[in-house]
Motif scaffolding. Structure first.
Motif, PDB file in Angstrom:
ATOM      1  N   ASP A 145       0.814  -1.222   0.000  1.00 51.99           N
ATOM      2  CA  ASP A 145       0.000   0.000   0.000  1.00 51.99           C
ATOM      3  C   ASP A 145       0.844   1.267   0.000  1.00 51.99           C
ATOM      4  N   ASP A 146       2.112   1.137   0.419  1.00 49.58           N
ATOM      5  CA  ASP A 146       2.961   2.327   0.436  1.00 49.58           C
ATOM      6  C   ASP A 146       3.475   2.683  -0.955  1.00 49.58           C
ATOM      7  N   GLY A 147       3.140   1.836  -1.943  1.00 49.89           N
ATOM      8  CA  GLY A 147       3.547   2.121  -3.316  1.00 49.89           C
ATOM      9  C   GLY A 147       4.991   1.830  -3.618  1.00 49.89           C
ATOM     10  N   SER A 148       5.682   1.128  -2.733  1.00 44.67           N
ATOM     11  CA  SER A 148       7.086   0.809  -2.973  1.00 44.67           C
ATOM     12  C   SER A 148       7.209  -0.107  -4.183  1.00 44.67           C
ATOM     13  N   PRO A 149       8.252   0.029  -4.983  1.00 48.96           N
ATOM     14  CA  PRO A 149       8.387  -0.828  -6.168  1.00 48.96           C
ATOM     15  C   PRO A 149       8.487  -2.310  -5.816  1.00 48.96           C
ATOM     16  N   VAL A 150       9.173  -2.615  -4.722  1.00 50.68           N
ATOM     17  CA  VAL A 150       9.295  -4.024  -4.317  1.00 50.68           C
ATOM     18  C   VAL A 150       7.930  -4.586  -3.941  1.00 50.68           C
ATOM     19  N   GLY A 151       7.132  -3.794  -3.226  1.00 49.04           N
ATOM     20  CA  GLY A 151       5.794  -4.251  -2.855  1.00 49.04           C
ATOM     21  C   GLY A 151       4.923  -4.491  -4.075  1.00 49.04           C
ATOM     22  N   ALA A 204      -4.700 -10.278 -11.632  1.00 50.02           N
ATOM     23  CA  ALA A 204      -3.296 -10.380 -12.023  1.00 50.02           C
ATOM     24  C   ALA A 204      -2.948  -9.283 -13.022  1.00 50.02           C
ATOM     25  N   ALA A 205      -3.867  -8.984 -13.938  1.00 51.18           N
ATOM     26  CA  ALA A 205      -3.623  -7.928 -14.924  1.00 51.18           C
ATOM     27  C   ALA A 205      -3.419  -6.581 -14.241  1.00 51.18           C
ATOM     28  N   ALA A 206      -4.261  -6.284 -13.265  1.00 49.36           N
ATOM     29  CA  ALA A 206      -4.139  -5.010 -12.552  1.00 49.36           C
ATOM     30  C   ALA A 206      -2.817  -4.937 -11.796  1.00 49.36           C
ATOM     31  N   ALA A 207      -2.413  -6.066 -11.195  1.00 52.96           N
ATOM     32  CA  ALA A 207      -1.159  -6.074 -10.438  1.00 52.96           C
ATOM     33  C   ALA A 207       0.039  -5.889 -11.362  1.00 52.96           C
ATOM     34  N   VAL A 208       0.005  -6.535 -12.524  1.00 54.27           N
ATOM     35  CA  VAL A 208       1.097  -6.385 -13.484  1.00 54.27           C
ATOM     36  C   VAL A 208       1.146  -4.950 -14.010  1.00 54.27           C
ATOM     37  N   ASP A 209      -0.021  -4.369 -14.290  1.00 50.25           N
ATOM     38  CA  ASP A 209      -0.070  -2.977 -14.753  1.00 50.25           C
ATOM     39  C   ASP A 209       0.542  -2.030 -13.718  1.00 50.25           C
ATOM     40  N   ALA A 210       0.200  -2.252 -12.450  1.00 53.86           N
ATOM     41  CA  ALA A 210       0.730  -1.397 -11.388  1.00 53.86           C
ATOM     42  C   ALA A 210       2.245  -1.521 -11.301  1.00 53.86           C
ATOM     43  N   TRP A 211       2.730  -2.730 -11.420  1.00 54.18           N
ATOM     44  CA  TRP A 211       4.173  -2.953 -11.366  1.00 54.18           C
ATOM     45  C   TRP A 211       4.880  -2.286 -12.552  1.00 54.18           C
ATOM     46  N   LEU A 212       4.349  -2.491 -13.751  1.00 59.65           N
ATOM     47  CA  LEU A 212       4.986  -1.914 -14.927  1.00 59.65           C
ATOM     48  C   LEU A 212       4.843  -0.388 -14.955  1.00 59.65           C
ATOM     49  N   GLY A 213       3.694   0.108 -14.483  1.00 59.32           N
ATOM     50  CA  GLY A 213       3.455   1.553 -14.551  1.00 59.32           C
ATOM     51  C   GLY A 213       4.133   2.357 -13.471  1.00 59.32           C
ATOM     52  N   ARG A 214       4.258   1.753 -12.244  1.00 63.65           N
ATOM     53  CA  ARG A 214       4.755   2.555 -11.132  1.00 63.65           C
ATOM     54  C   ARG A 214       5.954   1.952 -10.404  1.00 63.65           C
ATOM     55  N   GLY A 215       6.247   0.676 -10.680  1.00 63.32           N
ATOM     56  CA  GLY A 215       7.298   0.033  -9.903  1.00 63.32           C
ATOM     57  C   GLY A 215       8.554  -0.315 -10.666  1.00 63.32           C
ATOM     58  N   ARG A 216       8.409  -0.900 -11.823  1.00 64.56           N
ATOM     59  CA  ARG A 216       9.590  -1.418 -12.531  1.00 64.56           C
ATOM     60  C   ARG A 216      10.587  -0.321 -12.861  1.00 64.56           C
ATOM     61  N   GLY A 217      10.086   0.831 -13.278  1.00 61.62           N
ATOM     62  CA  GLY A 217      10.990   1.916 -13.654  1.00 61.62           C
ATOM     63  C   GLY A 217      11.885   2.365 -12.528  1.00 61.62           C
ATOM     64  N   GLN A 218      11.430   2.189 -11.281  1.00 60.39           N
ATOM     65  CA  GLN A 218      12.238   2.617 -10.139  1.00 60.39           C
ATOM     66  C   GLN A 218      13.388   1.658  -9.846  1.00 60.39           C
ATOM     67  N   LEU A 219      13.232   0.406 -10.265  1.00 62.20           N
ATOM     68  CA  LEU A 219      14.288  -0.579 -10.025  1.00 62.20           C
ATOM     69  C   LEU A 219      15.172  -0.793 -11.252  1.00 62.20           C
ATOM     70  N   ALA A 220      14.693  -0.387 -12.416  1.00 66.40           N
ATOM     71  CA  ALA A 220      15.426  -0.650 -13.657  1.00 66.40           C
ATOM     72  C   ALA A 220      16.763   0.071 -13.681  1.00 66.40           C
ATOM     73  N   ARG A 221      17.751  -0.612 -14.231  1.00 72.66           N
ATOM     74  CA  ARG A 221      19.095  -0.066 -14.408  1.00 72.66           C
ATOM     75  C   ARG A 221      19.509  -0.277 -15.868  1.00 72.66           C
ATOM     76  N   PRO A 222      20.599   0.309 -16.304  1.00 73.93           N
ATOM     77  CA  PRO A 222      21.024   0.127 -17.698  1.00 73.93           C
ATOM     78  C   PRO A 222      21.166  -1.341 -18.104  1.00 73.93           C
ATOM     79  N   GLY A 223      21.526  -2.205 -17.155  1.00 73.74           N
ATOM     80  CA  GLY A 223      21.707  -3.615 -17.500  1.00 73.74           C
ATOM     81  C   GLY A 223      20.493  -4.483 -17.239  1.00 73.74           C
TER      82      GLY A 223
END
Length: 316
Positions: A145-151, A204-223
């Protein structure tokens, strides 16, 4: 349950040819293979029983042994109520014996090489109830609920594992482009890189959308590449991290059995069958090469049905 007794048929009453071979074999086990006295006794007891069965079947020389006789001997053991473990041990004893007969020139071929062993009963896999599966996702969602990318990532992984029944290695191997949100399906590469397409539902679709829209970008690195799920350092998530996650979140569900990702796969299959899915569809979804592998889940549902019957019926 006590173990089935070792067959200790003495060689009294056996033809002399059988008794001689049995004595030679005992010496081979004791002095050439250097087996313990207990192991030698077990092997000799089993083979004495086999030779006694062959003698009753009309044979008087080991050269006359054939696969049919070996199988009928095991069938008789089964009819006497011997356990699968005991049958498997005696099948092994027979194969070792016939292999020795062939190597020492006592028989022209190894007639026991094609003798199969009964497979031991596989314990039914533990699975979550439907309410426990919901509790698992709810526990993870509360922490996210805190919106953390890991969560957000953890909720998406748990939703996909339960929605699709995919293996943990398949989940970790997913790329972003493997998810088709237009059709709500995911492309999965299973064992042997066999590709299959598996549908998933709106949660599952909503959870994946949330991860791709708000979480993955925060963890992504050049590699990071195309990996769908990323670890805290930006690399592709590894299986150990997913297993740790599943165990931790299931621990938050009161009364739920301690399961890993494969337990969620079992759970997904069981809930599909209990919900009315046909066996072949579940086989395709799980990526099983054999329908027999999928059929074990029917035993789970039957077992749960029996348990419910015993608990609910007044004359159970």
């Amino acid at each position: 349950m006590p173990a089935d007794p070792v067959e200790t048929s003495p060689d009294d009453g056996l033809p002399e040819t059988f008794s001689t071979v049995l004595g030679d074999y005992e010496r081979h086990l004791a002095f050439e293979r250097n087996l313990t006295p207990h192991t030698v006794k077990a092997y000799i007891g089993d083979i004495a029983g086999l030779l006694e069965h062959a003698h009753r079947s009309g044979f008087s020389d080991v050269g006359e042994l054939d696969l049919r006789t070996l199988r009928s001997w095991l069938a008789k053991q089964q009819s006497m109520g011997r356990s699968r473990t005991t049958l498997a041990r005696r099948a092994t004893a027979a194969r070792v014996f016939t292999g020795w007969l062939a190597r020492t020139g006592r028989t022209p071929t190894d007639v026991g090489s094609a003798l199969g062993s009964p497979k031991p009963h596989q314990p039914l896999p533990s699975v979550l109830r439907v309410d426990e599966a919901r509790g698992l996702i709810a526990a993870a969602t509360t922490l996210a609920d805190d919106g953390s990318p890991v969560g957000l990532r953890d909720v998406a992984m748990l939703e996909l594992l339960y929605a699709t029944g995919m293996r943990v290695g398949e989940l970790c191997g997913l790329d972003v482009d493997d998810v088709d949100r237009d059709r709500n399906v995911v492309r999965v590469f299973g064992k042997g890189r066999k590709e299959r397409t598996v549908p998933f539902g709106q949660p599952a679709a909503a959870a994946v959308d949330a991860w791709l829209g708000r979480g993955r970008g925060q963890l992504a690195r050049p590699g990071s590449g195309a990996a769908l799920f990323l670890g805290a350092r930006g690399g592709r998530i590894d299986q150990r991290a997913v297993r740790t996650l599943v165990h931790r979140r299931i621990a938050d569900v009161a009364g739920a059995p301690d399961l890993g990702p494969h337990g969620l796969r079992h759970t997904a299959a069981t809930h599909l069958l209990e919900g009315g899915a046909d066996l072949r569809s579940v086989q395709e979804l799980l990526g099983h090469a054999s329908l027999a592998t999928t059929q074990r889940y029917t035993h789970v549902t039957t077992d749960r049905l029996r348990k419910a019957y015993r608990q609910a019926h007044p004359r159970a």
